[in-house]
Design a protein around this motif. Sequence first.
Motif, PDB file in Angstrom:
ATOM      1  N   GLY A 159     -12.914  13.156  11.061  1.00  0.00           N
ATOM      2  CA  GLY A 159     -14.060  12.471  11.654  1.00  0.00           C
ATOM      3  C   GLY A 159     -14.127  12.652  13.157  1.00  0.00           C
ATOM      4  N   MET A 160     -12.984  12.620  13.806  1.00  0.00           N
ATOM      5  CA  MET A 160     -12.943  12.844  15.256  1.00  0.00           C
ATOM      6  C   MET A 160     -13.369  14.285  15.568  1.00  0.00           C
ATOM      7  N   ALA A 161     -12.919  15.228  14.763  1.00  0.00           N
ATOM      8  CA  ALA A 161     -13.304  16.628  14.963  1.00  0.00           C
ATOM      9  C   ALA A 161     -14.828  16.787  14.812  1.00  0.00           C
ATOM     10  N   ALA A 162     -15.410  16.043  13.878  1.00  0.00           N
ATOM     11  CA  ALA A 162     -16.859  16.132  13.645  1.00  0.00           C
ATOM     12  C   ALA A 162     -17.664  15.516  14.777  1.00  0.00           C
ATOM     13  N   THR A 222       0.850  -1.184   0.000  1.00  0.00           N
ATOM     14  CA  THR A 222       0.000   0.000   0.000  1.00  0.00           C
ATOM     15  C   THR A 222       0.887   1.236   0.000  1.00  0.00           C
ATOM     16  N   PRO A 223       0.658   2.155  -0.939  1.00  0.00           N
ATOM     17  CA  PRO A 223       1.475   3.379  -0.975  1.00  0.00           C
ATOM     18  C   PRO A 223       1.363   4.165   0.337  1.00  0.00           C
ATOM     19  N   LEU A 224       2.430   4.829   0.704  1.00  0.00           N
ATOM     20  CA  LEU A 224       2.503   5.576   1.955  1.00  0.00           C
ATOM     21  C   LEU A 224       1.429   6.668   2.034  1.00  0.00           C
ATOM     22  N   TYR A 225       1.143   7.314   0.904  1.00  0.00           N
ATOM     23  CA  TYR A 225       0.170   8.407   0.932  1.00  0.00           C
ATOM     24  C   TYR A 225      -1.216   7.925   1.377  1.00  0.00           C
ATOM     25  N   VAL A 226      -1.534   6.653   1.171  1.00  0.00           N
ATOM     26  CA  VAL A 226      -2.831   6.106   1.579  1.00  0.00           C
ATOM     27  C   VAL A 226      -2.979   6.187   3.096  1.00  0.00           C
ATOM     28  N   TRP A 227      -1.909   5.928   3.820  1.00  0.00           N
ATOM     29  CA  TRP A 227      -1.962   5.973   5.282  1.00  0.00           C
ATOM     30  C   TRP A 227      -2.103   7.411   5.774  1.00  0.00           C
ATOM     31  N   PHE A 228      -1.529   8.365   5.040  1.00  0.00           N
ATOM     32  CA  PHE A 228      -1.709   9.773   5.392  1.00  0.00           C
ATOM     33  C   PHE A 228      -3.167  10.202   5.160  1.00  0.00           C
ATOM     34  N   ILE A 229      -3.754   9.717   4.090  1.00  0.00           N
ATOM     35  CA  ILE A 229      -5.170  10.009   3.829  1.00  0.00           C
ATOM     36  C   ILE A 229      -6.030   9.423   4.954  1.00  0.00           C
ATOM     37  N   LEU A 230      -5.733   8.199   5.353  1.00  0.00           N
ATOM     38  CA  LEU A 230      -6.476   7.572   6.448  1.00  0.00           C
ATOM     39  C   LEU A 230      -6.352   8.404   7.724  1.00  0.00           C
ATOM     40  N   ALA A 231      -5.146   8.849   8.050  1.00  0.00           N
ATOM     41  CA  ALA A 231      -4.942   9.660   9.251  1.00  0.00           C
ATOM     42  C   ALA A 231      -5.725  10.978   9.158  1.00  0.00           C
ATOM     43  N   PHE A 232      -5.719  11.604   7.986  1.00  0.00           N
ATOM     44  CA  PHE A 232      -6.466  12.853   7.794  1.00  0.00           C
ATOM     45  C   PHE A 232      -7.963  12.612   7.991  1.00  0.00           C
ATOM     46  N   LEU A 233      -8.490  11.543   7.392  1.00  0.00           N
ATOM     47  CA  LEU A 233      -9.918  11.247   7.518  1.00  0.00           C
ATOM     48  C   LEU A 233     -10.311  10.964   8.963  1.00  0.00           C
ATOM     49  N   ILE A 234      -9.468  10.234   9.667  1.00  0.00           N
ATOM     50  CA  ILE A 234      -9.747   9.955  11.078  1.00  0.00           C
ATOM     51  C   ILE A 234      -9.752  11.254  11.878  1.00  0.00           C
ATOM     52  N   SER A 235      -8.783  12.129  11.623  1.00  0.00           N
ATOM     53  CA  SER A 235      -8.737  13.393  12.376  1.00  0.00           C
ATOM     54  C   SER A 235      -9.961  14.253  12.074  1.00  0.00           C
ATOM     55  N   PRO A 238     -20.087  11.370  10.192  1.00  0.00           N
ATOM     56  CA  PRO A 238     -19.039  11.675   9.209  1.00  0.00           C
ATOM     57  C   PRO A 238     -17.851  10.711   9.289  1.00  0.00           C
ATOM     58  N   LEU A 239     -17.420  10.371  10.504  1.00  0.00           N
ATOM     59  CA  LEU A 239     -16.307   9.427  10.645  1.00  0.00           C
ATOM     60  C   LEU A 239     -16.698   8.069  10.077  1.00  0.00           C
ATOM     61  N   ALA A 240     -17.894   7.618  10.423  1.00  0.00           N
ATOM     62  CA  ALA A 240     -18.349   6.316   9.914  1.00  0.00           C
ATOM     63  C   ALA A 240     -18.398   6.313   8.387  1.00  0.00           C
ATOM     64  N   LEU A 241     -18.914   7.381   7.805  1.00  0.00           N
ATOM     65  CA  LEU A 241     -18.978   7.461   6.340  1.00  0.00           C
ATOM     66  C   LEU A 241     -17.582   7.500   5.716  1.00  0.00           C
ATOM     67  N   MET A 242     -16.710   8.313   6.287  1.00  0.00           N
ATOM     68  CA  MET A 242     -15.355   8.408   5.730  1.00  0.00           C
ATOM     69  C   MET A 242     -14.612   7.079   5.840  1.00  0.00           C
ATOM     70  N   MET A 243     -14.780   6.384   6.959  1.00  0.00           N
ATOM     71  CA  MET A 243     -14.119   5.084   7.114  1.00  0.00           C
ATOM     72  C   MET A 243     -14.736   4.046   6.161  1.00  0.00           C
ATOM     73  N   ALA A 244     -16.044   4.106   5.987  1.00  0.00           N
ATOM     74  CA  ALA A 244     -16.698   3.182   5.050  1.00  0.00           C
ATOM     75  C   ALA A 244     -16.207   3.425   3.629  1.00  0.00           C
ATOM     76  N   ILE A 245     -16.084   4.692   3.248  1.00  0.00           N
ATOM     77  CA  ILE A 245     -15.579   5.016   1.911  1.00  0.00           C
ATOM     78  C   ILE A 245     -14.129   4.552   1.773  1.00  0.00           C
ATOM     79  N   PHE A 246     -13.313   4.874   2.769  1.00  0.00           N
ATOM     80  CA  PHE A 246     -11.906   4.476   2.711  1.00  0.00           C
ATOM     81  C   PHE A 246     -11.768   2.961   2.585  1.00  0.00           C
ATOM     82  N   CYS A 247     -12.469   2.231   3.440  1.00  0.00           N
ATOM     83  CA  CYS A 247     -12.372   0.763   3.433  1.00  0.00           C
ATOM     84  C   CYS A 247     -12.885   0.177   2.117  1.00  0.00           C
ATOM     85  N   THR A 248     -13.964   0.737   1.598  1.00  0.00           N
ATOM     86  CA  THR A 248     -14.495   0.249   0.325  1.00  0.00           C
ATOM     87  C   THR A 248     -13.516   0.528  -0.803  1.00  0.00           C
ATOM     88  N   LYS A 249     -12.984   1.758  -0.846  1.00  0.00           N
ATOM     89  CA  LYS A 249     -12.001   2.097  -1.883  1.00  0.00           C
ATOM     90  C   LYS A 249     -10.770   1.191  -1.786  1.00  0.00           C
TER      91      LYS A 249
END
Length: 169
Positions: free
Chosen positions: A24-27, A9-22, A104-115
């Motif tokens: 989602g947590m803010a939301a 898995t490319p490194l940038y994918v993990w940065f995207i995951l971290a951004f989405l989690i942050s 929002p976190l649930a949706l972002m994680m669902a999108i990330f996991c599906t992608k």
Amino acid sequence: MLQQIVSHTPLYVWFILAFLISRGMAASADRDVTMRNLVIIPAVMLVLSWLDINNKFGFDGLVAAGWGIGALIGAGLVWRNFDSGSISYSAASGAIRLRGSWLPLALMMAIFCTKYAVAVLLAVLPAARENSLFVVAVCIVFGMFNGAFLGRLACQMAVCQRAIGTVRA
């Protein structure tokens, strides 16, 4: 095999995951936002979805129809179940007060996991791109996710517009 998948898995994918989690947590916490900030996450998720679908399958015919049908379903479900008490508008400050939500976190994680799952599947079985049923199903799912974001945004905008109209009247 799981180790192979994660290690390739490319490194940038993990940065995207971290951004989405942050994000989602803010939301998940109550917060004040501007109208512009209300639009950012749905717009980013929409663009990323369209780019991903276009890169994987192209964006025409059944692909676009599947995504559109999914978007209508997702938006409709959110519109029907939206809690208008989760948002308020202050005309004095122009701020929008959002009650915290884990959606929002649930949706972002669902999108990330599906992608991620689709990317892995297409890497392992590239012929799946030619399977119309698979392609349409994936596009409907992505459309539903985007529709949920867009439906939520539409509901939030409607509440704000009603509040602004009430203040003016």
